[in-house]
Write an enzyme that holds these catalytic residues in place. Structure first.
Site, short mmCIF file in Angstrom:
data_model
loop_
_atom_site.label_atom_id
_atom_site.label_comp_id
_atom_site.label_asym_id
_atom_site.label_seq_id
_atom_site.Cartn_x
_atom_site.Cartn_y
_atom_site.Cartn_z
N HIS A 45 3.34 6.80 -4.79
CA HIS A 45 3.44 5.54 -3.98
C HIS A 45 4.71 5.27 -3.73
O HIS A 45 5.14 4.68 -2.47
CB HIS A 45 2.74 4.29 -5.07
CG HIS A 45 2.58 3.06 -4.60
ND1 HIS A 45 1.57 3.04 -3.45
CD2 HIS A 45 3.41 2.04 -4.24
CE1 HIS A 45 1.75 1.77 -2.90
NE2 HIS A 45 2.68 1.06 -3.61
N HIS A 91 -2.93 -1.74 -0.08
CA HIS A 91 -3.24 -2.26 -1.55
C HIS A 91 -4.57 -1.88 -1.77
O HIS A 91 -5.50 -2.44 -2.27
CB HIS A 91 -3.20 -3.53 -1.50
CG HIS A 91 -2.03 -4.14 -2.51
ND1 HIS A 91 -2.07 -5.18 -3.51
CD2 HIS A 91 -0.73 -3.81 -2.85
CE1 HIS A 91 -1.13 -5.32 -4.09
NE2 HIS A 91 -0.14 -4.52 -3.59
#
Length: 733
Positions: A45, A91
Site C-alpha cells: 500500500h 479505501h
C-alpha cells in the site's frame, strides 16, 4: 528486546528476504517498533513494491503539469495564475470490513492530500463497485455494504462542506467479497503558493497538528496489502474513525497558517500515520527528523511507541516551521481549537530517530525506509481470463423488453438514490453535477471551469486488460470533450488481485502499458494516483479494474445537457454506427452480460486516432453552440443512450438501416460515438468533415415517446419508471 521470530515476521507481512534487507540496513536486529515501522512503509500500500517497475512506463509530463507523481497530489496549470490539485485514492479493504467508516475516512484522506498542497478542495467524485444486490448468497451483505459506503461518503463530504459532484457505480459478482471504493478530490491553488511535504532547515521544529492519536487504524496500510480471509472481520480495529467537522477546522487552520510564511513543509498523516509523514518528509528533503513520542497529543492512555507510530487516527498533519516562528503556528491552531505540539526537530543526520521520554525506541535511515523498499519485478504470464471466446447462440424475442431490462439493471439504472444523499451544490460552484457525462465546476473569479470524469470497465479488462485500459482512458476523455472541455491530465487508481500470481500480475502489466499508450495519445499525463493490490477474497480476485480520473478545462458557460431539449431537432450520430458485427466483440457489452448471460470474447475495438478526432469535433460543436444536447455512447450502446437522452421528456423518432442482427446494432458498445441533437445540422456536418469524422442523421426529436425504427416503440414513462426506481427496489428487496 523481544526476539523477532518467523511468526512475528508473518504477522507483519515481512518476508525472509525483506527481513535480511532490514538487518543489512540497520546492521543489527530491529526491535518490535522498528519492525512495525518497516512493515508499514514497505507494505504494498505504501511502497508500490510490485508495481513501481511498471508505473515508470506512464507518461507524467506536459506543459501544463506543475507537479507530477511523488507528492501528495498532482497539480496542473489552468491559467490566471491558478492551478488545480487532484488525486484519486482507494479505501477498498476498510470499506469491506466497516463500510461507513471505511468510506468516510477515504473521503477524509483524499481531502487532506489536496489541502496539504495548499489547495482548497472544491469537488469530490467517487468510483464504487459492489457485488450484485440480488445475489442469493451475498445479496444481503452487498446491500449492507452499499448503504454503509454511500452513507459514509455523504456524511463526510456533506459535513466537511465539499460537493460530491459525480462518479460511477458498478455491480458485478467479482466484487461481492471485495468492494472497491475509489475517491477523487480536486482543489484550487495559487501557483505561487504550492506547499510540499519536505522537511527542510536543520534545527527547524517539527509540529504535530490536528486530532489526538488513538489506537484506531493500527496496521491499516498492512491490512490494505493483504487478501481477505475468513478472519478479516476481526480487523475492525484496523479501520480508522473519521470526524469531518474536525477536518473542516483543520483545513481552515492549515490554509491560514500557510499564509503566515512560517511553514516550510507540511504532510498529511495518512497511511502509516506518523511513521509515513516523518520519514517521507525527511527523505524528500535529504534530512533527518528526531521526535519524542511523549510530546504527541494522545487520546488514549498507555499507548506504546509501536502503537503511536503505526496509528492511522484521522485528521492529523505534520508540519515543519521556521525556527523562531513556532508561536505563529500555535496561535493559528489555538484559534481554531486544535492541538498543536512541537514534537521534534529537523536534523542533518538523514535518520529517523524516535524517542519516548528521551529514550531512543527507533533509529532508521530515512531514505532507505521511505524510498528503498524492495522492488519486485514479479514474473507474469498471460492475463487470467475465465470467459469463453466464442458467442453462444442468441436471438432477441423482444427488443423493447431487452431495453427495459437493461435500464433496470444495477449498472444502467439511475443512481439518484446514491447522489441525492450527497450535497453536490454546496459552495455554489457546481455547473453540472451527477448524472451527466462529466461533472463541471466553475473557478470563482475567473471565466474558467473544470470538467472531471471517472471511468473504468472491469468487464472489458477481464477480457483484455490492455485494450480495456485504453478504452477506459478514451471514454473518460470522450466524456470530458462531450461537455466542451479539453482533456488536460489524469490520475489513476489501479485495483487488482494478488500480484504474486503470474496471471494476475500480467493483468496489471498489460493494463499499465495500455493506459500509458492511451494517455500518451490523448495527451493526458498521469500526475499521480494509487495502486490497490490483493483485492481477493478466499483466493478469488476481482476483475482487473483500472479507474481513470481525467481533468479538463473549458470556458465557464451553460453546461451541455445529455437530455434532448426541444421537439423537431435533428438527431445526429457523430462518429457513425461503426458497426461491429463480430459477435466476439459484442460479448463484452452490457447486453451480453445482462440479457444473454455473458461475458465472452473481447472488448470493442478502439481506433485511437479516430477517437481523438471525434473528441476534437465534439468540442468544437459544443463550444460554438451548435448542439442542444450531447451524450456519449458507452454502456448499453445506441439504444440506452437514446433512452437516457429522452428522460427529460423529449424523445425521438429514429430511423436505422436494415440489420441482420438488430441486437448488435442497438446495443453494441463501439467507442468514438456521440449522440447530438441540433437545429444546425449543416454546421455540425461541416465540423465533422473538417475532422474527417463520420456523422449520420438518424432521426428527429419529438415529445413523449421513443421510437427506434420498427424495433422499439415506447412512451418515455415506460422506460423512465423502471430506470428511476430499480436501485431502490434492489436495495430494499
Amino acid at each position: 528486546m523481544a526476539t523477532i521470530t518467523p511468526d512475528i515476521l508473518a504477522a507483519h507481512n515481512v518476508t525472509a528476504d525483506e527481513y535480511s534487507k532490514i538487518l543489512s540496513i540497520l546492521g543489527r536486529e530491529p526491535n518490535l517498533t522498528e519492525l512495525g515501522i518497516f512493515s508499514v512503509m514497505w507494505s504494498e500500500h505504501c511502497s508500490y513494491k510490485s508495481s513501481r517497475v511498471h508505473l515508470k512506463k506512464l507518461p507524467t509530463r506536459s506543459k501544463y503539469v506543475l507537479l507530477g507523481p511523488g507528492e501528495n497530489a498532482g497539480i496542473i496549470d489552468i491559467g490566471d495564475g491558478l492551478g488545480v490539485a487532484f488525486k484519486i485514492e482507494s479505501h477498498n479493504h476498510p470499506s469491506f470490513i466497516e463500510p461507513f467508516q471505511g468510506a468516510a475516512t477515504g473521503v477524509g484522506g483524499i481531502l487532506r492530500d489536496i489541502f496539504t498542497m495548499g489547495a482548497r478542495p472544491i469537488a469530490v467524485l467517487d468510483s464504487l463497485r459492489f457485488g450484485p444486490l440480488d445475489d442469493p448468497q451475498t445479496g444481503a451483505r452487498n446491500r449492507r455494504i452499499v448503504e454503509g459506503v454511500v452513507a459514509g461518503i455523504s456524511h463526510y463530504g456533506n459535513c466537511f462542506g465539499v460537493p460530491t459532484v459525480g462518479g460511477e457505480c458498478v455491480f458485478d459478482k467479482s466484487y461481492s467479497g471485495n468492494p472497491l471504493v475509489n475517491v477523487f478530490a480536486l482543489g484550487v491553488i495559487e501557483k505561487e503558493k504550492i506547499f510540499l511535504g519536505q522537511a527542510h532547515g536543520v534545527g527547524n521544529p517539527v509540529i504535530y497538528v490536528g486530532a489526538k492519536t488513538g489506537r484506531d487504524g493500527i496496521h491499516g496500510a498492512t491490512m490494505a496489502s493483504d487478501e481477505f480471509t475468513e478472519e478479516s472481520k476481526q480487523k475492525r480495529p484496523n479501520v480508522q474513525m473519521g470526524d469531518p467537522f474536525l477536518e473542516k477546522l483543520l483545513l481552515e487552520a492549515c490554509l491560514e497558517v500557510m499564509e503566515t510564511g512560517a511553514v516550510v513543509g507540511i504532510q498529511d498523516m495518512g497511511a502509516a500515520g506518523l511513521t509515513c509523514s516523518t520519514c517521507e518528509m525527511g527523505s524528500r528533503a535529504g534530512t533527518g527528523i528526531e521526535i519524542d513520542l511523549a510530546l504527541v497529543p494522545q487520546r488514549e492512555t498507555g499507548m506504546t511507541p509501536y502503537e503511536i507510530m503505526l496509528s492511522e487516527s484521522q485528521e492529523r498533519m505534520l508540519l515543519v516551521a521556521i525556527k523562531g516562528r513556532e508561536q505563529e503556528v500555535f496561535d493559528v491552531f489555538e484559534k481554531w481549537g486544535l492541538d498543536a505540539a512541537e514534537i521534534g526537530i529537523v536534523t542533518d543526520t538523514g535518520m529517523l530517530v524516535v524517542k519516548n521520554h528521551g529514550e531512543i525506541v527507533a533509529h532508521i535511515p530515512n531514505r532507505e525506509l521511505a524510498d528503498e523498499a524492495p522492488l519486485y519485478n514479479r514474473p507474469y504470464t498471460k492475463p487470467a481470463r475465465k470467459a469463453p471466446m466464442n458467442a453462444p447462440a442468441f436471438t432477441s424475442a423482444d427488443l423493447k423488453a431487452d431495453l427495459i431490462r437493461l435500464l433496470s439493471s444495477g449498472d444502467m439504472c439511475s443512481k439518484k438514490w446514491i447522489y441525492e444523499q450527497y450535497d453536490y451544490m454546496v459552495r455554489t460552484n457546481t455547473l453540472a453535477g451527477p448524472g451527466g457525462d462529466a461533472a463541471v465546476v466553475r473557478i470563482k473569479g475567473t471565466d474558467t471551469s473544470i470538467a472531471v470524469s471517472l471511468d473504468g470497465n472491469g468487464r472489458y479488462c477481464s477480457l483484455d486488460p490492455r485494450e480495456g485500459a485504453k478504452l477506459g482512458v478514451a471514454e473518460a476523455c470522450r466524456n470530458i470533450s462531450t461537455v466542451g472541455a479539453q482533456p488536460m491530465a489524469a490520475t489513476n487508481n489501479l485495483n487488482f488481485g494478488n500480484p504474486q500470481k503470474p496471471e494476475i500480475m500480467a493483468q496489471l502489466v498489460e493494463a499499465i502499458e495500455g493506459m500509458a499508450e492511451a494517455c500518451l495519445h490523448f495527451e493526458t499525463p498521469i500526475t499521480g494516483g494509487n495502486v490497490s493490490l490483493y483485492n481477493e477474497t478466499l483466493g478469488e480476485g476481482i476483475h482487473p479494474t483500472p479507474v481513470m480520473g481525467i481533468v479538463g478545462v473549458l470556458k465557464t458557460g451553460k453546461p451541455m445537457p445529455i437530455e434532448f431539449q426541444s421537439e423537431g431537432k435533428t438527431v445526429l450520430l457523430l462518429g457513425g454506427f461503426r458497426d461491429q458485427q463480430d459477435l466476439v466483440r459484442f460479448g463484452s457489452t452490457q447486453y451480453a452480460n445482462v440479457i444473454v448471460g455473458g461475458p465472452w470474447g473481447l472488448p470493442p475495438a478502439l481506433d485511437m486516432d479516430y477517437e481523438k478526432r471525434v473528441h476534437s469535433a465534439i468540442r468544437k460543436i459544443v463550444t460554438e453552440g451548435l448542439s442542444e444536447s450531447a451524450h456519449d455512447l458507452s454502456d448499453g450502446g445506441l439504444a440506452v443512450a437514446l433512452a437516457e437522452s429522452s428522460f427529460g421528456g423529449i424523445g425521438a423518432h429514429i430511423t436505422l438501416p436494415a440489420s441482420e442482427r438488430p441486437e448488435v446494432q442497438l446495443f453494441q458498445e463501439a467507442p468514438s460515438r456521440i449522440l447530438v441533437s441540433t437545429a444546425k445540422a449543416q454546421e455540425v456536418r461541416a465540423i465533422a468533415d473538417e475532422f474527417q469524422v463520420e456523422v449520420v442523421e438518424i432521426g428527429t426529436t419529438e415529445a413523449g415517446k421513443l421510437v427506434i425504427a420498427d424495433r422499439i416503440d415506447a412512451s418515455i414513462e415506460e422506460l423512465r419508471q423502471p430506470w428511476s426506481t430499480s436501485l431502490e427496489r434492489l436495495l430494499h428487496a
